[in-house]
Scaffold this motif. Structure first.
Motif, short mmCIF file in Angstrom:
data_model
loop_
_atom_site.label_atom_id
_atom_site.label_comp_id
_atom_site.label_asym_id
_atom_site.label_seq_id
_atom_site.Cartn_x
_atom_site.Cartn_y
_atom_site.Cartn_z
N GLY A 1 -79.12 15.14 9.48
CA GLY A 1 -78.13 15.66 10.41
C GLY A 1 -76.70 15.36 10.04
O GLY A 1 -75.79 15.55 10.85
N ILE A 2 -76.46 14.89 8.82
CA ILE A 2 -75.10 14.64 8.33
C ILE A 2 -74.71 15.82 7.44
O ILE A 2 -75.30 16.02 6.37
N ARG A 3 -73.74 16.59 7.87
CA ARG A 3 -73.44 17.85 7.21
C ARG A 3 -72.44 17.69 6.07
O ARG A 3 -71.52 16.89 6.14
N VAL A 4 -72.67 18.48 5.01
CA VAL A 4 -71.73 18.57 3.87
C VAL A 4 -71.14 19.98 3.91
O VAL A 4 -71.87 20.97 3.91
N PRO A 5 -69.81 20.10 4.00
CA PRO A 5 -68.79 19.06 3.93
C PRO A 5 -68.24 18.62 5.29
O PRO A 5 -67.30 17.82 5.32
N ASP A 6 -68.80 19.13 6.38
CA ASP A 6 -68.19 18.86 7.69
C ASP A 6 -68.09 17.37 8.01
O ASP A 6 -67.08 16.91 8.55
N ASP A 7 -69.17 16.63 7.67
CA ASP A 7 -69.18 15.19 7.96
C ASP A 7 -68.85 14.35 6.73
O ASP A 7 -68.19 13.31 6.85
N VAL A 8 -69.33 14.75 5.58
CA VAL A 8 -69.06 14.04 4.33
C VAL A 8 -68.70 15.05 3.25
O VAL A 8 -69.47 15.97 2.97
N SER A 9 -67.53 14.89 2.65
CA SER A 9 -67.12 15.75 1.55
C SER A 9 -67.66 15.19 0.23
O SER A 9 -67.82 13.98 0.08
N LEU A 10 -67.92 16.10 -0.72
CA LEU A 10 -68.51 15.68 -2.00
C LEU A 10 -67.77 16.31 -3.17
O LEU A 10 -67.42 17.50 -3.13
N ILE A 11 -67.55 15.51 -4.22
CA ILE A 11 -67.14 16.03 -5.53
C ILE A 11 -68.15 15.52 -6.54
O ILE A 11 -68.45 14.32 -6.60
N ASP B 1 -59.11 17.43 -21.10
CA ASP B 1 -59.10 17.21 -19.66
C ASP B 1 -60.13 18.09 -18.97
O ASP B 1 -60.20 19.29 -19.23
N PRO B 2 -60.92 17.52 -18.06
CA PRO B 2 -61.85 18.34 -17.28
C PRO B 2 -61.11 19.15 -16.23
O PRO B 2 -59.99 18.81 -15.83
N THR B 3 -61.74 20.21 -15.78
CA THR B 3 -61.18 21.09 -14.75
C THR B 3 -61.83 20.80 -13.41
O THR B 3 -63.05 20.61 -13.33
N LEU B 4 -61.04 20.74 -12.35
CA LEU B 4 -61.60 20.62 -11.01
C LEU B 4 -61.79 22.03 -10.45
O LEU B 4 -60.84 22.80 -10.33
N ILE B 5 -63.05 22.35 -10.15
CA ILE B 5 -63.40 23.67 -9.61
C ILE B 5 -63.73 23.50 -8.13
O ILE B 5 -64.70 22.83 -7.77
N ASP B 6 -62.89 24.08 -7.27
CA ASP B 6 -63.04 23.92 -5.82
C ASP B 6 -64.04 24.93 -5.29
O ASP B 6 -63.77 26.13 -5.25
N ARG B 7 -65.21 24.44 -4.88
CA ARG B 7 -66.24 25.31 -4.32
C ARG B 7 -66.45 25.04 -2.83
O ARG B 7 -67.47 25.41 -2.27
N GLY B 8 -65.50 24.34 -2.23
CA GLY B 8 -65.52 24.21 -0.78
C GLY B 8 -66.30 23.05 -0.22
O GLY B 8 -66.50 22.97 0.99
N SER B 9 -66.71 22.07 -1.05
CA SER B 9 -67.46 20.92 -0.50
C SER B 9 -66.54 19.76 -0.15
O SER B 9 -67.00 18.67 0.14
N VAL B 10 -65.22 20.00 -0.18
CA VAL B 10 -64.24 19.04 0.32
C VAL B 10 -63.40 19.76 1.38
O VAL B 10 -62.76 20.76 1.08
N THR B 11 -63.44 19.24 2.59
CA THR B 11 -62.66 19.84 3.67
C THR B 11 -61.74 18.77 4.28
O THR B 11 -61.89 17.59 4.01
N ASP B 12 -60.82 19.22 5.11
CA ASP B 12 -59.89 18.30 5.74
C ASP B 12 -60.65 17.31 6.63
O ASP B 12 -61.60 17.70 7.35
N ARG B 13 -60.22 16.05 6.58
CA ARG B 13 -60.84 15.03 7.43
C ARG B 13 -60.53 15.32 8.89
O ARG B 13 -59.39 15.56 9.27
N HIS B 14 -61.58 15.28 9.71
CA HIS B 14 -61.41 15.57 11.14
C HIS B 14 -61.03 14.31 11.90
O HIS B 14 -61.49 13.22 11.59
#
Length: 409
Positions: A338-348, A396-409
């Motif tokens: 019941g812990i949602r990604v990214p709503d509750d925990v963001s991941l990189i 240098d590696p590239t950061l590809i944003d696929r939406g698993s990091v959202t603003d902290r609520h």
């Protein structure tokens, strides 16, 4: 020039369970479907063993079981079994479309400035008048990273009129890297090596000792050289400290300051973890890292559960994870609880190769094209300028944003 060997003629070995499962996951990043007989041939094992491996990976949520095989996570394609799986390949080049600066002494029809150079005690056939010089490549399987690098090396080498001969090593502590590299020198047209030596102390020492004795132009890729070793060669590596910094800045930009970390056991995990610890220490309190879990394999259900327990207990809002499949496993267990990604925990995730065919995770991805280009051109420059200072190239590696990091609520 010796004829390429087919996979059936190459020396096979028995893989460890962890290696087999990594190879299965690796294959499913390159094709959506794999059959049990195909995997049994690839892994040099029985179909019963393959089915057990698939069951364990399926239970961990890392693949989908289908009748007669498996599909990659997130794939909805109809099963289309692959008919061409090879762990060792030879890439034949066409006419050179680009040439290195001319240097006297090259063999007939070779790329300008490229001469053959092999160990003096290697038993090699006579050079054919129409022979092209060869780059020997030794990279480990299983990995979902290396096949992409090899695929991109081939046309780059072909631009210089070079052929590519690839041999498989292993992440296993007993990998005979020295013997594999010595085998590559049997081809008298060999002009240089691109290798990733074993990271275990004993196997790695044998490999580095061989490189030092052989005196063949060599570029080491994605490996640190022994800190007190006497062998100095050119290297090409992903700039993991810079990548970790990108991840931290991305988290901070979304308001995350309480960040956990988890790392699988890989040859690069120590560097990534060291970079993360140093960055946290240098953040002047802007980043709080309540825990770091290391050495956890993605199919280690108990280990993944332990990571999730620590996430819940420490109330972190974000996680930095290496590798992809560990990130996928953590995300799936989180959501089952019941812990949602990214709503509750963001991941990189650090790797970025598995997730396009699985679940959308924001990733730090090394560029296979850039690493391949840097490795081949650095080797050519070494061959042409043998007395130049040793070079170490960081990509240098590239950061590809696929939406698993959202603003902290």
């Amino acid at each position: 020039m010796s004829e390429p060997q087919s996979p059936d003629n190459q020396r096979k070995r028995n893989y460890l369970p962890a290696e087999r499962r990594d190879m299965i996951l690796s294959l499913l990043t390159r094709q959506n479907v794999a059959t049990v007989p195909e995997l049994a041939t690839l892994l040099n094992t029985t179909e019963i063993t393959v089915r057990r491996d698939l069951a364990e990976l399926g239970n961990a949520g890392l693949l989908k079981r289908i009748r007669g095989g498996a599909m990659s996570v997130g794939s909805d394609d109809a099963p289309q079994p692959s008919t061409n799986v090879s762990r060792t390949a030879r890439f034949e080049s066409g006419p050179a479309s680009a040439a290195a600066p001319d240097v006297p002494g090259h063999v007939a029809n070779a790329a300008p400035g490229i001469t053959t150079n092999i160990a003096p005690d290697a038993a090699a056939p006579a050079i054919r008048p129409d022979a092209q010089p060869v780059i020997g490549v030794m990279l480990p399987e299983p990995s979902f990273f290396w096949p992409g690098v090899i695929e991109r090396m081939a046309p780059i080498a072909a631009r210089y009129g070079l052929q590519l001969t690839v041999r498989e090593s292993s992440y296993d502590e007993g990998s005979p890297d020295d013997e594999i590299m010595a085998g590559l020198t049997i081809d008298q047209n060999l002009c240089g090596l691109i290798v990733a030596p074993n990271s275990h102390p004993e196997s790695g020492k044998r490999a580095w000792d061989w490189i030092e004795r052989a005196q063949i132009p060599t570029v080491v890729i994605e490996r640190d050289q022994p800190p007190l070793g006497t062998c100095y060669v050119d290297s090409v590596r992903t700039n993991h400290p810079y990548g970790v910094r990108k991840a931290a800045v991305h988290f901070l930009g979304h308001g995350h300051t309480r960040i956990g970390a988890a790392f699988s056991e890989t040859p690069t995990s120590a560097m990534i973890q060291k970079s993360w610890r140093e960055l946290v220490d240098a953040s002047d309190g802007r980043i709080e890292c309540p825990f770091i879990c290391d050495g956890i394999q993605p199919y280690d259900a108990h280990g993944v559960d332990e990571i999730v327990e620590r996430i819940a207990a420490t109330h972190v809002t974000a996680m930095l994870v290496h590798s992809d499949y560990l990130a996928i496993a953590i995300a799936q267990v989180l959501e089952r609880r019941g812990i949602r990604v990214p709503d509750d925990v963001s991941l990189i995730s650090i790797d970025g190769f598995a997730t396009p065919s699985s679940r959308p995770l924001t990733v730090l991805r090394s560029s296979a094209q850039d690493l391949a280009e840097a490795a081949v051109t650095t080797l050519i420059e070494r061959i042409q300028n043998p007395d130049a200072a040793t070079r170490h190239v960081f990509v240098d590696p590239t950061l590809i944003d696929r939406g698993s990091v959202t603003d902290r609520h």
